[in-house]
Design a protein around this motif. Structure first.
Motif, short mmCIF file in Angstrom:
data_model
loop_
_atom_site.label_atom_id
_atom_site.label_comp_id
_atom_site.label_asym_id
_atom_site.label_seq_id
_atom_site.Cartn_x
_atom_site.Cartn_y
_atom_site.Cartn_z
N PRO A 130 28.44 4.55 8.86
CA PRO A 130 27.02 4.73 9.15
C PRO A 130 26.73 5.29 10.54
O PRO A 130 25.82 6.11 10.71
CB PRO A 130 26.44 3.31 9.01
N SER A 131 27.51 4.88 11.53
CA SER A 131 27.31 5.40 12.88
C SER A 131 27.63 6.89 12.94
O SER A 131 26.91 7.67 13.57
CB SER A 131 28.17 4.62 13.87
N LEU A 132 28.70 7.30 12.28
CA LEU A 132 29.06 8.71 12.25
C LEU A 132 28.02 9.51 11.47
O LEU A 132 27.68 10.64 11.83
CB LEU A 132 30.44 8.89 11.62
N LEU A 133 27.50 8.92 10.42
CA LEU A 133 26.47 9.59 9.62
C LEU A 133 25.22 9.85 10.45
O LEU A 133 24.64 10.94 10.41
CB LEU A 133 26.14 8.72 8.41
N ASP A 134 24.82 8.87 11.24
CA ASP A 134 23.66 9.04 12.12
C ASP A 134 23.91 10.15 13.14
O ASP A 134 23.04 10.97 13.42
CB ASP A 134 23.34 7.73 12.84
N HIS A 135 25.12 10.16 13.71
CA HIS A 135 25.45 11.20 14.69
C HIS A 135 25.48 12.58 14.03
O HIS A 135 25.05 13.57 14.62
CB HIS A 135 26.81 10.91 15.32
N LEU A 136 25.99 12.62 12.81
CA LEU A 136 26.08 13.90 12.10
C LEU A 136 24.68 14.49 11.91
O LEU A 136 24.46 15.68 12.15
CB LEU A 136 26.76 13.68 10.75
N LEU A 137 23.73 13.67 11.49
CA LEU A 137 22.37 14.16 11.27
C LEU A 137 21.68 14.49 12.59
O LEU A 137 20.91 15.44 12.69
CB LEU A 137 21.55 13.10 10.53
N GLN A 138 21.95 13.69 13.61
CA GLN A 138 21.22 13.84 14.87
C GLN A 138 21.75 15.00 15.72
O GLN A 138 20.97 15.74 16.32
CB GLN A 138 21.29 12.54 15.67
N PHE A 139 23.06 15.13 15.81
CA PHE A 139 23.63 16.08 16.76
C PHE A 139 24.15 17.39 16.14
O PHE A 139 23.96 18.46 16.71
CB PHE A 139 24.78 15.42 17.54
N SER A 140 24.79 17.29 14.99
CA SER A 140 25.44 18.49 14.45
C SER A 140 24.45 19.57 14.05
O SER A 140 24.78 20.76 14.08
CB SER A 140 26.31 18.12 13.25
N LEU A 141 23.24 19.17 13.66
CA LEU A 141 22.24 20.14 13.21
C LEU A 141 21.21 20.47 14.27
O LEU A 141 20.21 21.14 13.99
CB LEU A 141 21.53 19.59 11.95
N ASP A 142 21.43 20.02 15.48
CA ASP A 142 20.43 20.19 16.54
C ASP A 142 20.08 21.65 16.79
O ASP A 142 18.91 22.03 16.87
CB ASP A 142 20.92 19.53 17.83
N LYS A 143 21.09 22.50 16.90
CA LYS A 143 20.83 23.92 17.16
C LYS A 143 20.26 24.64 15.94
O LYS A 143 19.48 25.59 16.08
CB LYS A 143 22.10 24.60 17.68
N ILE A 144 20.64 24.21 14.75
CA ILE A 144 20.04 24.78 13.54
C ILE A 144 18.55 24.46 13.53
O ILE A 144 17.71 25.32 13.22
CB ILE A 144 20.70 24.19 12.28
N ARG A 145 18.23 23.24 13.86
CA ARG A 145 16.83 22.79 13.85
C ARG A 145 15.98 23.57 14.85
O ARG A 145 14.84 23.94 14.56
CB ARG A 145 16.79 21.30 14.16
N SER A 146 16.53 23.84 16.03
CA SER A 146 15.74 24.50 17.07
C SER A 146 15.73 26.03 16.94
O SER A 146 14.71 26.66 17.21
CB SER A 146 16.27 24.11 18.45
N LYS A 147 16.84 26.61 16.49
CA LYS A 147 16.94 28.07 16.45
C LYS A 147 16.71 28.66 15.06
O LYS A 147 16.32 29.83 14.93
CB LYS A 147 18.30 28.51 16.98
N TYR A 148 16.97 27.87 14.03
CA TYR A 148 16.81 28.36 12.66
C TYR A 148 16.02 27.33 11.85
O TYR A 148 16.55 26.74 10.89
CB TYR A 148 18.17 28.61 12.01
N PRO A 149 14.76 27.10 12.21
CA PRO A 149 13.98 26.06 11.51
C PRO A 149 13.84 26.31 10.03
O PRO A 149 13.77 25.36 9.25
CB PRO A 149 12.63 26.09 12.24
N LYS A 150 13.80 27.57 9.60
CA LYS A 150 13.68 27.87 8.17
C LYS A 150 14.92 27.38 7.42
O LYS A 150 14.82 26.76 6.35
CB LYS A 150 13.47 29.37 7.95
N ASN A 151 16.10 27.65 7.97
CA ASN A 151 17.34 27.18 7.35
C ASN A 151 17.37 25.65 7.31
O ASN A 151 17.83 25.06 6.33
CB ASN A 151 18.55 27.69 8.12
#
Length: 268
Positions: A130-151
């Motif tokens: 669960p801790s890794l899952l939270d990190h995966l959602l929070q950190f791994s997609l950070d740049k996708i969220r900010s630079k490619y919001p449509k994706n």
């Protein structure tokens, strides 16, 4: 477990980074480093965070932080090699290796974004710690969220519409950082995603759904209230009145009073 000496740790991390373009050597040297700093006095179930579900060296945060200081710039400059290193780190069945891979993945330029998204999807499963899952959602997609919001919104929408409880839950959790981003204003697309869940959803999903609606109510009370009121009138809105009652305290007094009256009428 030796005490952390900053100068020594910086040197060790710098030497480790020399293996950046050789994942096998990097992983082998990283095991040696973690063996050196492993905390073998900590036992599962001790006070604090729950123990990881996979093997762990119980490494203290400053060590991982120093490693990232050394290898993040290399991954930014050489993203293909950075991705290869992430892939190799993930193959090791240790908590710290996975955590390092997740944090590194979030720093690599997403060009193209599919390189990051495909890796997140392959790693995300219900058996992940669960801790890794939270990190995966929070950190791994950070740049996708900010630079490619449509994706990002397309990915989250696919999870929410999947019909699978685990992926719906992950989709709801992935909405929170998007809502909390002051630059993100396209709330209608989020309302559209969660509309079926507001009308009827699995009981296990309701805490995450309420978290999302609370964030939306804090960001835009009037839009969220209108959305809830609109769904309350739908013929299949089995859960909407209950959801509104859970959220009443999140709204300004005037909106709260209006929603309360509407739910009373609906109940009557």
């Amino acid at each position: 477990m030796p005490a952390i000496q900053p100068a020594r740790l910086r040197k060790q991390a710098h030497l480790l980074a020399e293996h950046f373009d050789n994942p096998e050597a990097f992983v082998r040297s990283l095991h040696y480093l973690f063996e050196y700093y492993a905390d073998r006095t900590r036992r599962p179930g001790q006070a604090g965070s729950p123990p990881p579900l996979i093997k762990s060296y119980n490494i203290r945060p400053p060590i991982l932080k120093q490693l990232l200081i050394e290898i993040v710039p290399l991954s930014v400059e050489h993203p293909i090699k950075g991705l290869a290193l992430c892939d190799r780190l993930w193959e090791e069945p240790y908590f710290e290796f996975h955590l390092l891979a997740i944090n590194l993945l979030g720093e690599i330029p997403p060009n193209p974004p599919e390189d990051i998204i495909s890796r997140v999807q392959s790693k995300m499963n219900a058996d992940l710690d669960p801790s890794l899952l939270d990190h995966l959602l929070q950190f791994s997609l950070d740049k996708i969220r900010s630079k490619y919001p449509k994706n990002y919104t397309e990915l989250v929408s696919a999870w929410i519409k999947s019909g699978d409880k685990f992926h719906i839950q992950m989709g709801l959790r992935a909405l929170l950082p998007l809502i909390q981003d002051p630059c993100f204003e396209n709330l209608p697309i989020l309302f559209n995603m969660i509309q079926p869940l507001v009308r009827s959803s699995f009981p296990a999903l309701k805490p995450d759904l309420l978290d999302v609606l609370t964030a939306l109510a804090n960001k835009s009370p009037s839009e969220t209230a209108y959305f809830l009121q609109h769904n309350l009138a739908a013929p299949n809105a089995y859960d909407t009145a209950w959801i509104i009652r859970q959220l009443l305290n999140e709204f300004p007094p005037e909106i709260e009073s209006n929603l309360r009256k509407i739910t009373r009428k609906q109940r009557g």
